[in-house]
Design a protein around this motif. Sequence first.
Motif, short mmCIF file in Angstrom:
data_model
loop_
_atom_site.label_atom_id
_atom_site.label_comp_id
_atom_site.label_asym_id
_atom_site.label_seq_id
_atom_site.Cartn_x
_atom_site.Cartn_y
_atom_site.Cartn_z
N MET A 124 0.84 -1.19 0.00
CA MET A 124 0.00 0.00 0.00
C MET A 124 0.87 1.23 0.00
SD MET A 124 -3.36 -0.07 0.31
CE MET A 124 -4.53 -1.42 0.33
N PRO A 125 0.45 2.29 -0.64
CA PRO A 125 -0.66 2.29 -1.58
C PRO A 125 -0.29 1.79 -2.98
CG PRO A 125 0.22 4.50 -1.31
CD PRO A 125 1.00 3.61 -0.38
N PHE A 126 -1.30 1.68 -3.77
CA PHE A 126 -1.16 1.30 -5.18
C PHE A 126 -1.45 2.56 -6.00
CE2 PHE A 126 -0.96 -3.16 -4.22
CZ PHE A 126 -1.68 -3.27 -3.03
N ILE A 127 -0.47 2.97 -6.78
CA ILE A 127 -0.57 4.26 -7.48
C ILE A 127 -0.57 4.01 -8.99
CG2 ILE A 127 0.53 6.49 -7.84
CD1 ILE A 127 1.83 6.05 -5.05
N THR A 128 -1.55 4.60 -9.68
CA THR A 128 -1.61 4.49 -11.15
C THR A 128 -1.36 5.86 -11.78
OG1 THR A 128 -3.22 2.69 -10.96
CG2 THR A 128 -3.04 3.78 -13.09
N VAL A 129 -0.43 5.92 -12.69
CA VAL A 129 -0.10 7.18 -13.37
C VAL A 129 -0.51 7.04 -14.84
CG1 VAL A 129 1.75 8.78 -14.03
CG2 VAL A 129 1.88 7.55 -11.83
N LYS A 130 -1.61 7.69 -15.20
CA LYS A 130 -2.11 7.62 -16.59
C LYS A 130 -1.62 8.87 -17.30
CE LYS A 130 -6.55 6.66 -17.19
NZ LYS A 130 -7.49 5.87 -17.99
N ASN A 131 -0.84 8.67 -18.37
CA ASN A 131 -0.21 9.81 -19.03
C ASN A 131 -0.16 9.60 -20.54
OD1 ASN A 131 1.12 12.35 -18.73
ND2 ASN A 131 3.10 11.36 -19.16
N ILE A 132 -0.09 10.71 -21.30
CA ILE A 132 0.09 10.58 -22.76
C ILE A 132 1.36 9.77 -23.00
CG2 ILE A 132 0.95 11.99 -24.69
CD1 ILE A 132 -1.96 12.03 -24.77
N GLU A 133 1.32 8.84 -23.96
CA GLU A 133 2.49 8.00 -24.23
C GLU A 133 3.66 8.88 -24.70
OE1 GLU A 133 0.76 6.79 -28.69
OE2 GLU A 133 1.13 5.28 -27.16
N GLY A 134 4.88 8.34 -24.42
CA GLY A 134 6.05 9.09 -24.87
C GLY A 134 7.16 9.15 -23.84
N LYS A 135 6.83 8.95 -22.55
CA LYS A 135 7.91 8.97 -21.55
C LYS A 135 8.77 7.71 -21.70
CE LYS A 135 6.81 12.82 -19.70
NZ LYS A 135 7.66 14.01 -20.01
N THR A 136 10.08 7.89 -21.54
CA THR A 136 11.01 6.75 -21.68
C THR A 136 11.07 5.94 -20.38
OG1 THR A 136 12.87 8.00 -20.80
CG2 THR A 136 12.43 8.22 -23.18
N PRO A 137 11.57 4.68 -20.45
CA PRO A 137 11.76 3.90 -19.23
C PRO A 137 12.62 4.64 -18.20
CG PRO A 137 11.94 2.46 -21.13
CD PRO A 137 11.86 3.88 -21.65
N GLU A 138 13.62 5.35 -18.67
CA GLU A 138 14.51 6.06 -17.73
C GLU A 138 13.71 7.15 -16.99
OE1 GLU A 138 15.23 5.39 -20.88
OE2 GLU A 138 16.42 3.64 -20.21
N GLU A 139 12.86 7.88 -17.73
CA GLU A 139 12.05 8.92 -17.07
C GLU A 139 11.07 8.29 -16.07
OE1 GLU A 139 10.73 10.50 -20.88
OE2 GLU A 139 11.58 12.47 -20.37
N LYS A 140 10.51 7.17 -16.45
CA LYS A 140 9.57 6.49 -15.54
C LYS A 140 10.32 5.97 -14.32
CE LYS A 140 6.32 5.13 -19.19
NZ LYS A 140 5.79 4.04 -20.03
N ARG A 141 11.54 5.51 -14.55
CA ARG A 141 12.34 4.97 -13.45
C ARG A 141 12.61 6.05 -12.40
NH1 ARG A 141 18.60 2.79 -13.42
NH2 ARG A 141 18.40 1.54 -11.51
N VAL A 142 12.97 7.23 -12.88
CA VAL A 142 13.22 8.36 -11.96
C VAL A 142 11.94 8.68 -11.17
CG1 VAL A 142 13.74 10.83 -11.84
CG2 VAL A 142 15.09 9.34 -13.35
N LEU A 143 10.81 8.67 -11.86
CA LEU A 143 9.56 8.99 -11.16
C LEU A 143 9.23 7.90 -10.12
CD1 LEU A 143 7.32 11.15 -11.06
CD2 LEU A 143 5.92 9.59 -12.41
#
Lengths: 63, 63, 63, 63, 63, 63
Positions: free
Chosen positions: D1-20
Amino acid sequence: MPFITVKNIEGKTPEEKRVLVQKMTKLVSETFEVDPNLIFIFFEDLAKDNYGKQGELFSYLKE
Amino acid sequence: MPFITVKNIEGKTPEEKRVLVQKMTKLVSETFEVDPNLIFIFFEDLAKDNYGKQGELFSYLKE
Amino acid sequence: MPFITVKNIEGKTPEEKRVLVQKMTKLVSETFEVDPNLIFIFFEDLAKDNYGKQGELFSYLKE
Amino acid sequence: MPFITVKNIEGKTPEEKRVLVQKMTKLVSETFEVDPNLIFIFFEDLAKDNYGKQGELFSYLKE
Amino acid sequence: MPFITVKNIEGKTPEEKRVLVQKMTKLVSETFEVDPNLIFIFFEDLAKDNYGKQGELFSYLKE
Amino acid sequence: MPFITVKNIEGKTPEEKRVLVQKMTKLVSETFEVDPNLIFIFFEDLAKDNYGKQGELFSYLKE
């Protein structure tokens, strides 16, 4: 199909939701050419304390 | 954008949620380089009777 | 993994949900060959005023 | 817990997602005082043809 | 009813999903005493780059 | 507000989705008396292998 979810600030009455179900089912059935009996609609009522926008909790916003 | 949903066991106060909205909006805005006014955050409060893990309903778990 | 959401008309008791969590965790663990401790189940209780099908709000349907 | 969903326009790279993921896990863990190992984050990439706002499909908007 | 969503790391084959649909429908129908024809199951395949846990993007984890 | 998700079997074209966004925004705006610029619509395309009903995977059903 389809399955439609309407997430909205709480406060709409069952009658208002009923009208939306009737109209939305008709609209989706005609636009997507699907059987109205296969259209499902879910409402999610969002408390003002459970919604944040513009960096603030909605219940703290002057709207 | 983006739209963020935080599903958590119920119990957090509006003030705690408010702090998270403020900080999370700033974090996402800076990390994803998006306008903070376009970030939406939804909280979903999960009752202990509505959550199962390790094969057991959470309200029956000794945590 | 996996994360399973069960959206159902409100009314099931914690005991009924508990039985489903126990059985569903076992089933998914065996069928998908995953560790039962990594299976999460969420229940979403749907009020009859928050569910529309066949072009009508469920609370107005004679079922 | 918690479970977080991030819905976003496609285009972010794995590296950017990793940082987030790294930063968001730390933020939520500290703000909500929860074990970072119990925080789950899901990304949902939204195609421009699958997103409508201001009465228009996003892929048709001049943004 | 109910509507069940199974969010899982991508990789399960249609045959594996088919077996789960068959077994899960039977299980839920018996446990919740509902008509199996009214049970809907959705699968959401999660890419390893779209899933974060333990403060790390899943695709970077050694599992 | 509101945020609307339309989950449907894959296959609708951007043009068909565009028409639905235009009409649904107008309908919801009028019925719920909300600013059309505050209405967001998301489409979720469901693969036939990711949808189960009547105890069977949709891709195996003769429809």
